[in-house]
Write a protein that holds these residues in place. Sequence first.
Motif, PDB file in Angstrom:
ATOM      1  N   UNK A  29       0.831  -1.206   0.000  1.00 33.13           N
ATOM      2  CA  UNK A  29       0.000   0.000   0.000  1.00 33.13           C
ATOM      3  C   UNK A  29       0.870   1.263   0.000  1.00 33.13           C
ATOM      4  N   UNK A  30       1.953   1.254   0.770  1.00 26.62           N
ATOM      5  CA  UNK A  30       2.852   2.411   0.812  1.00 26.62           C
ATOM      6  C   UNK A  30       3.526   2.617  -0.546  1.00 26.62           C
ATOM      7  N   UNK A  31       3.916   1.520  -1.187  1.00 27.85           N
ATOM      8  CA  UNK A  31       4.554   1.620  -2.503  1.00 27.85           C
ATOM      9  C   UNK A  31       3.560   2.141  -3.539  1.00 27.85           C
ATOM     10  N   UNK A  32       2.336   1.656  -3.487  1.00 30.42           N
ATOM     11  CA  UNK A  32       1.298   2.136  -4.408  1.00 30.42           C
ATOM     12  C   UNK A  32       1.036   3.620  -4.195  1.00 30.42           C
ATOM     13  N   UNK A  33       0.944   4.035  -2.938  1.00 28.48           N
ATOM     14  CA  UNK A  33       0.710   5.456  -2.637  1.00 28.48           C
ATOM     15  C   UNK A  33       1.875   6.313  -3.137  1.00 28.48           C
ATOM     16  N   UNK A  34       3.099   5.819  -2.950  1.00 33.45           N
ATOM     17  CA  UNK A  34       4.274   6.572  -3.412  1.00 33.45           C
ATOM     18  C   UNK A  34       4.275   6.667  -4.938  1.00 33.45           C
ATOM     19  N   UNK A  35       3.949   5.586  -5.608  1.00 28.87           N
ATOM     20  CA  UNK A  35       3.885   5.614  -7.075  1.00 28.87           C
ATOM     21  C   UNK A  35       2.845   6.622  -7.548  1.00 28.87           C
ATOM     22  N   UNK A  36       1.657   6.566  -6.927  1.00 32.82           N
ATOM     23  CA  UNK A  36       0.579   7.491  -7.321  1.00 32.82           C
ATOM     24  C   UNK A  36       0.986   8.945  -7.114  1.00 32.82           C
ATOM     25  N   UNK A  37       1.625   9.226  -5.980  1.00 31.60           N
ATOM     26  CA  UNK A  37       2.063  10.595  -5.699  1.00 31.60           C
ATOM     27  C   UNK A  37       3.146  11.030  -6.684  1.00 31.60           C
ATOM     28  N   UNK A  38       4.050  10.131  -7.025  1.00 32.38           N
ATOM     29  CA  UNK A  38       5.127  10.465  -7.955  1.00 32.38           C
ATOM     30  C   UNK A  38       4.584  10.702  -9.365  1.00 32.38           C
ATOM     31  N   UNK A  39       3.623   9.886  -9.788  1.00 33.36           N
ATOM     32  CA  UNK A  39       3.007  10.096 -11.105  1.00 33.36           C
ATOM     33  C   UNK A  39       2.300  11.452 -11.130  1.00 33.36           C
ATOM     34  N   UNK A  40       1.572  11.773 -10.072  1.00 33.95           N
ATOM     35  CA  UNK A  40       0.881  13.074 -10.021  1.00 33.95           C
ATOM     36  C   UNK A  40       1.891  14.222 -10.066  1.00 33.95           C
ATOM     37  N   UNK A  41       2.986  14.084  -9.331  1.00 34.01           N
ATOM     38  CA  UNK A  41       4.020  15.129  -9.328  1.00 34.01           C
ATOM     39  C   UNK A  41       4.660  15.248 -10.705  1.00 34.01           C
ATOM     40  N   UNK A  43       3.255  14.447 -13.617  1.00 35.81           N
ATOM     41  CA  UNK A  43       2.274  15.055 -14.521  1.00 35.81           C
ATOM     42  C   UNK A  43       2.230  16.570 -14.329  1.00 35.81           C
ATOM     43  N   UNK A  44       2.323  17.010 -13.081  1.00 33.00           N
ATOM     44  CA  UNK A  44       2.349  18.449 -12.806  1.00 33.00           C
ATOM     45  C   UNK A  44       3.599  19.092 -13.387  1.00 33.00           C
ATOM     46  N   UNK A  45       4.736  18.405 -13.268  1.00 31.10           N
ATOM     47  CA  UNK A  45       5.987  18.934 -13.826  1.00 31.10           C
ATOM     48  C   UNK A  45       5.887  19.066 -15.341  1.00 31.10           C
ATOM     49  N   UNK A  46       5.268  18.094 -15.984  1.00 30.06           N
ATOM     50  CA  UNK A  46       5.074  18.175 -17.433  1.00 30.06           C
ATOM     51  C   UNK A  46       4.182  19.364 -17.780  1.00 30.06           C
ATOM     52  N   UNK A  47       3.157  19.582 -16.986  1.00 29.65           N
ATOM     53  CA  UNK A  47       2.281  20.732 -17.211  1.00 29.65           C
ATOM     54  C   UNK A  47       3.035  22.044 -17.080  1.00 29.65           C
ATOM     55  N   UNK A  76       7.202  12.674 -20.123  1.00 30.00           N
ATOM     56  CA  UNK A  76       6.176  12.417 -19.106  1.00 30.00           C
ATOM     57  C   UNK A  76       5.816  10.931 -19.085  1.00 30.00           C
ATOM     58  N   UNK A  77       5.569  10.385 -20.271  1.00 28.73           N
ATOM     59  CA  UNK A  77       5.190   8.970 -20.353  1.00 28.73           C
ATOM     60  C   UNK A  77       6.344   8.055 -19.934  1.00 28.73           C
ATOM     61  N   UNK A  78       7.568   8.405 -20.305  1.00 27.72           N
ATOM     62  CA  UNK A  78       8.720   7.592 -19.911  1.00 27.72           C
ATOM     63  C   UNK A  78       8.850   7.537 -18.399  1.00 27.72           C
ATOM     64  N   UNK A  79       8.818   8.706 -17.774  1.00 27.15           N
ATOM     65  CA  UNK A  79       8.984   8.773 -16.323  1.00 27.15           C
ATOM     66  C   UNK A  79       7.835   8.066 -15.620  1.00 27.15           C
ATOM     67  N   UNK A  80       6.603   8.280 -16.083  1.00 27.44           N
ATOM     68  CA  UNK A  80       5.472   7.587 -15.456  1.00 27.44           C
ATOM     69  C   UNK A  80       5.616   6.074 -15.571  1.00 27.44           C
ATOM     70  N   UNK A  81       6.130   5.596 -16.681  1.00 29.36           N
ATOM     71  CA  UNK A  81       6.350   4.158 -16.847  1.00 29.36           C
ATOM     72  C   UNK A  81       7.386   3.623 -15.878  1.00 29.36           C
ATOM     73  N   UNK A  82       8.478   4.359 -15.694  1.00 32.74           N
ATOM     74  CA  UNK A  82       9.522   3.926 -14.764  1.00 32.74           C
ATOM     75  C   UNK A  82       8.999   3.970 -13.329  1.00 32.74           C
ATOM     76  N   UNK A  83       8.228   4.998 -13.005  1.00 32.24           N
ATOM     77  CA  UNK A  83       7.629   5.093 -11.671  1.00 32.24           C
ATOM     78  C   UNK A  83       6.727   3.891 -11.420  1.00 32.24           C
ATOM     79  N   UNK A  84       5.866   3.606 -12.361  1.00 33.47           N
ATOM     80  CA  UNK A  84       4.907   2.511 -12.212  1.00 33.47           C
ATOM     81  C   UNK A  84       5.606   1.167 -12.033  1.00 33.47           C
TER      82      UNK A  84
END
Length: 139
Positions: free
Chosen positions: A13-25, A27-31, A111-119
């Motif tokens: 659960x902690x890893x999933x939460x960290x992944x979700x937060x990192x993907x959101x961060x 996505x914001x950086x890409x924006x 953005x997609x590359x980083x999100x893939x590595x995060x996931x």
Amino acid sequence: MTGQPIPPEEIAAALTAARNAAVAANNSAAGRAREAYLTAVPGQATTYAAKQAEMQRWIAAGRPVDATAAAYPWAGDRADLRAVTVAAVLAEWEAVTEAWETVGRQIERERERVNGVITAAGSLDAVQAARDSAAYPSP
């Protein structure tokens, strides 16, 4: 003395939460990277779309050098302000569009590359490293 082991479901659960937060961060950086190139105010996307439509009509018409403000009112307004021809404005918009398409694709690819590595990250450190690896273009 060792404490109680952390239950695997809590670790997951902690890893999933960290992944979700990192993907959101990320996505914001890409924006933010996009905003360095685009005017990000309410309604601006509609204005860009109208300008794009005029430019595309102009291209489809064979890029006439005698384009008029009546046929291309958005470009006509800018031409009037800049004391240039309507065709010059439309050609400028074409060049800006081509430049944006290049940088926009670079931003989206990263953005997609980083999100893939995060996931795919298997630890909190790997999630952070993936997030930190983002390298967006800047003007």
